[in-house]
Scaffold this active site. Structure first.
Site, PDB file in Angstrom:
ATOM      1  N   THR A   1      -8.173   1.887   1.479  1.00  0.00           N
ATOM      2  CA  THR A   1      -7.863   0.953   2.569  1.00  0.00           C
ATOM      3  C   THR A   1      -7.431   1.651   3.861  1.00  0.00           C
ATOM      4  O   THR A   1      -7.355   1.017   4.906  1.00  0.00           O
ATOM      5  CB  THR A   1      -6.776  -0.052   2.137  1.00  0.00           C
ATOM      6  OG1 THR A   1      -5.630   0.672   1.653  1.00  0.00           O
ATOM      7  CG2 THR A   1      -7.298  -0.984   1.056  1.00  0.00           C
TER       8      THR A   1
ATOM      9  N   GLU B   1      -2.083   8.459   8.503  1.00  0.00           N
ATOM     10  CA  GLU B   1      -0.636   8.201   8.475  1.00  0.00           C
ATOM     11  C   GLU B   1       0.053   8.804   9.701  1.00  0.00           C
ATOM     12  O   GLU B   1       1.071   8.290  10.157  1.00  0.00           O
ATOM     13  CB  GLU B   1      -0.008   8.782   7.195  1.00  0.00           C
ATOM     14  CG  GLU B   1      -0.301   7.976   5.940  1.00  0.00           C
ATOM     15  CD  GLU B   1       0.414   6.626   5.911  1.00  0.00           C
ATOM     16  OE1 GLU B   1       1.577   6.550   6.319  1.00  0.00           O
ATOM     17  OE2 GLU B   1      -0.222   5.632   5.489  1.00  0.00           O
TER      18      GLU B   1
ATOM     19  N   ASP C   1       0.881  -1.170   0.000  1.00  0.00           N
ATOM     20  CA  ASP C   1       0.000   0.000   0.000  1.00  0.00           C
ATOM     21  C   ASP C   1       0.920   1.223   0.000  1.00  0.00           C
ATOM     22  O   ASP C   1       2.138   1.094   0.181  1.00  0.00           O
ATOM     23  CB  ASP C   1      -0.881  -0.006   1.272  1.00  0.00           C
ATOM     24  CG  ASP C   1      -1.773   1.227   1.375  1.00  0.00           C
ATOM     25  OD1 ASP C   1      -2.444   1.565   0.377  1.00  0.00           O
ATOM     26  OD2 ASP C   1      -1.801   1.873   2.440  1.00  0.00           O
ATOM     27  N   SER C   2       0.321   2.400  -0.157  1.00  0.00           N
ATOM     28  CA  SER C   2       1.125   3.625  -0.055  1.00  0.00           C
ATOM     29  C   SER C   2       1.593   3.858   1.384  1.00  0.00           C
ATOM     30  O   SER C   2       2.494   4.666   1.603  1.00  0.00           O
ATOM     31  CB  SER C   2       0.290   4.822  -0.514  1.00  0.00           C
ATOM     32  OG  SER C   2      -0.858   4.936   0.308  1.00  0.00           O
TER      33      SER C   2
ATOM     34  N   TYR D   1      -0.839   8.390  -2.519  1.00  0.00           N
ATOM     35  CA  TYR D   1      -0.886   8.023  -3.937  1.00  0.00           C
ATOM     36  C   TYR D   1      -2.063   8.711  -4.645  1.00  0.00           C
ATOM     37  O   TYR D   1      -2.031   8.915  -5.857  1.00  0.00           O
ATOM     38  CB  TYR D   1      -1.106   6.508  -4.086  1.00  0.00           C
ATOM     39  CG  TYR D   1       0.126   5.633  -4.041  1.00  0.00           C
ATOM     40  CD1 TYR D   1       1.392   6.133  -3.749  1.00  0.00           C
ATOM     41  CD2 TYR D   1       0.006   4.259  -4.313  1.00  0.00           C
ATOM     42  CE1 TYR D   1       2.504   5.290  -3.720  1.00  0.00           C
ATOM     43  CE2 TYR D   1       1.113   3.415  -4.290  1.00  0.00           C
ATOM     44  CZ  TYR D   1       2.352   3.936  -3.989  1.00  0.00           C
ATOM     45  OH  TYR D   1       3.441   3.097  -3.964  1.00  0.00           O
ATOM     46  N   GLY D   2      -3.092   8.999  -3.870  1.00  0.00           N
ATOM     47  CA  GLY D   2      -4.384   9.375  -4.461  1.00  0.00           C
ATOM     48  C   GLY D   2      -4.400  10.604  -5.321  1.00  0.00           C
ATOM     49  O   GLY D   2      -5.278  10.768  -6.161  1.00  0.00           O
TER      50      GLY D   2
ATOM     51  N   CYS E   1      -4.464  -1.602  -1.787  1.00  0.00           N
ATOM     52  CA  CYS E   1      -4.581  -0.163  -2.019  1.00  0.00           C
ATOM     53  C   CYS E   1      -5.528   0.016  -3.208  1.00  0.00           C
ATOM     54  O   CYS E   1      -5.262  -0.520  -4.287  1.00  0.00           O
ATOM     55  CB  CYS E   1      -3.192   0.387  -2.360  1.00  0.00           C
ATOM     56  SG  CYS E   1      -3.174   2.113  -2.839  1.00  0.00           S
ATOM     57  N   ASN E   2      -6.622   0.738  -2.986  1.00  0.00           N
ATOM     58  CA  ASN E   2      -7.568   0.932  -4.093  1.00  0.00           C
ATOM     59  C   ASN E   2      -6.946   1.757  -5.205  1.00  0.00           C
ATOM     60  O   ASN E   2      -7.197   1.513  -6.391  1.00  0.00           O
ATOM     61  CB  ASN E   2      -8.821   1.657  -3.589  1.00  0.00           C
ATOM     62  CG  ASN E   2      -9.686   0.770  -2.731  1.00  0.00           C
ATOM     63  OD1 ASN E   2      -9.398   0.547  -1.569  1.00  0.00           O
ATOM     64  ND2 ASN E   2     -10.730   0.225  -3.321  1.00  0.00           N
ATOM     65  N   THR E   3      -6.142   2.754  -4.821  1.00  0.00           N
ATOM     66  CA  THR E   3      -5.546   3.637  -5.822  1.00  0.00           C
ATOM     67  C   THR E   3      -4.580   2.863  -6.714  1.00  0.00           C
ATOM     68  O   THR E   3      -4.629   2.980  -7.943  1.00  0.00           O
ATOM     69  CB  THR E   3      -4.806   4.801  -5.117  1.00  0.00           C
ATOM     70  OG1 THR E   3      -5.717   5.424  -4.210  1.00  0.00           O
ATOM     71  CG2 THR E   3      -4.289   5.810  -6.109  1.00  0.00           C
TER      72      THR E   3
END
Ligand code: DGL
Length: 273
Positions: free
Chosen positions: A187, A154, A12-13, A44-45, A75-77
């Site tokens: 996520t 984060e 993931d990011s 990332y988005g 990660c959806n992105t």
């Protein structure tokens, strides 16, 4: 290496994929996992698709190099930007990806109005468009990108006043228009479910896709003959392109488990330990 020892790669990011890892740990706890957090590049988005694709390819290569055989793009992105591409570049590797859970939401909504929270890149991608086209006819989808929310999570602040303010701003107009379901299309967002539920009330259904993705991962491993009799908890190893100490501190909060964390550097588009 025995089948029991082959690790699953997850990335993931940042800490968002830990929501998926948590579900995987509760369903297939004995599987060892290598988790990569690209905190040097989070979020990332708001990045261009090509860039997220390049990061994803190199991270996949890195995880495969460490022995992963199956990769979960938690990660959806990154799934929107790169899942198809990754399957082309690594044809031998099975990938599990994320897609916004519009289908179960459309099937269960009573008001016909559903809120979707995801990143700008996820909303702009072809994957989201195809999910909407296939499953959301007759349903009104209200979308919000929750600017700043990934950053709050984060920073380890899933319930601070600033986090609440972001969610209030996104959810109030949706609630006024009658949503009875919220789809978490990022996520990172399962970590703010308690806050979402507090703002939206107990009658609004919040859909976290992580358990379904964990089930899909378990099925895939079984179909590859990689299912093993449950024997304790598999080792967890973490890698971050950010600061290892900072990531370590977030593990108890978001995963409830610990493991060694190593910092990895990006050097001219390549990852180096
Ligand atoms: N967790 C991510 C997702 O599912 C990425 C969020 C971000 O880095 O912007 O979309």
């Amino acid at each position: 290496m025995t089948k029991a020892g082959i690790p699953l790669g997850i990335f993931d990011s940042g800490v968002g994929g830990l929501s998926v890892l948590k579900a995987i740990r509760s369903q297939i706890p004995s599987r060892p996992v290598l988790y990569f957090a690209d905190q040097g590049h989070v979020p990332y988005g708001s990045r261009p698709v090509e860039e997220v694709r390049e990061f994803s390819e190199e991270i996949a290569r890195f995880l495969l190099g460490l022995g992963a055989r199956v990769i979960v793009v938690a990660c959806n992105t990154a799934s929107a930007a790169a899942l198809q591409y990754l399957r082309q570049v690594f044809p031998e590797t099975p990938f599990v990806g994320m897609e916004p859970a519009v289908k179960p939401a459309a099937e269960s909504t009573q008001t016909g109005v559903v809120g979707v929270l995801a990143t700008p890149a996820t909303f702009q991608g072809a994957l989201y468009a195809s999910v909407v086209e296939r499953f959301a006819s007759g349903v009104t989808l209200l979308q919000d990108t929750c600017p700043g929310l990934v950053g709050q999570i984060e920073r380890g602040e899933p319930d601070s006043p600033a986090t609440r303010a972001i969610l209030e701003k996104a959810l109030r107009p949706m609630l006024e228009r009658g949503i009875d379901t919220v789809v978490l299309g990022c996520t990172h967002y399962p970590f703010v479910i308690p806050l979402i539920q507090e703002i939206a009330g107990p009658d609004v259904r919040v859909i976290d896709p992580a358990p379904a993705v964990a089930r899909q991962t378990a099925r895939l491993l079984a179909s590859l003959g990689m299912q093993v009799a449950d024997s304790g908890r598999g080792a967890l190893e973490f890698f971050t392109s950010g600061l290892a100490d900072d990531f370590s501190k977030l593990l108890p909060l978001f995963l409830g488990e610990n493991g060694p964390v190593r910092a990895v550097r990006w050097l001219e588009g390549k990852l180096a330990l």
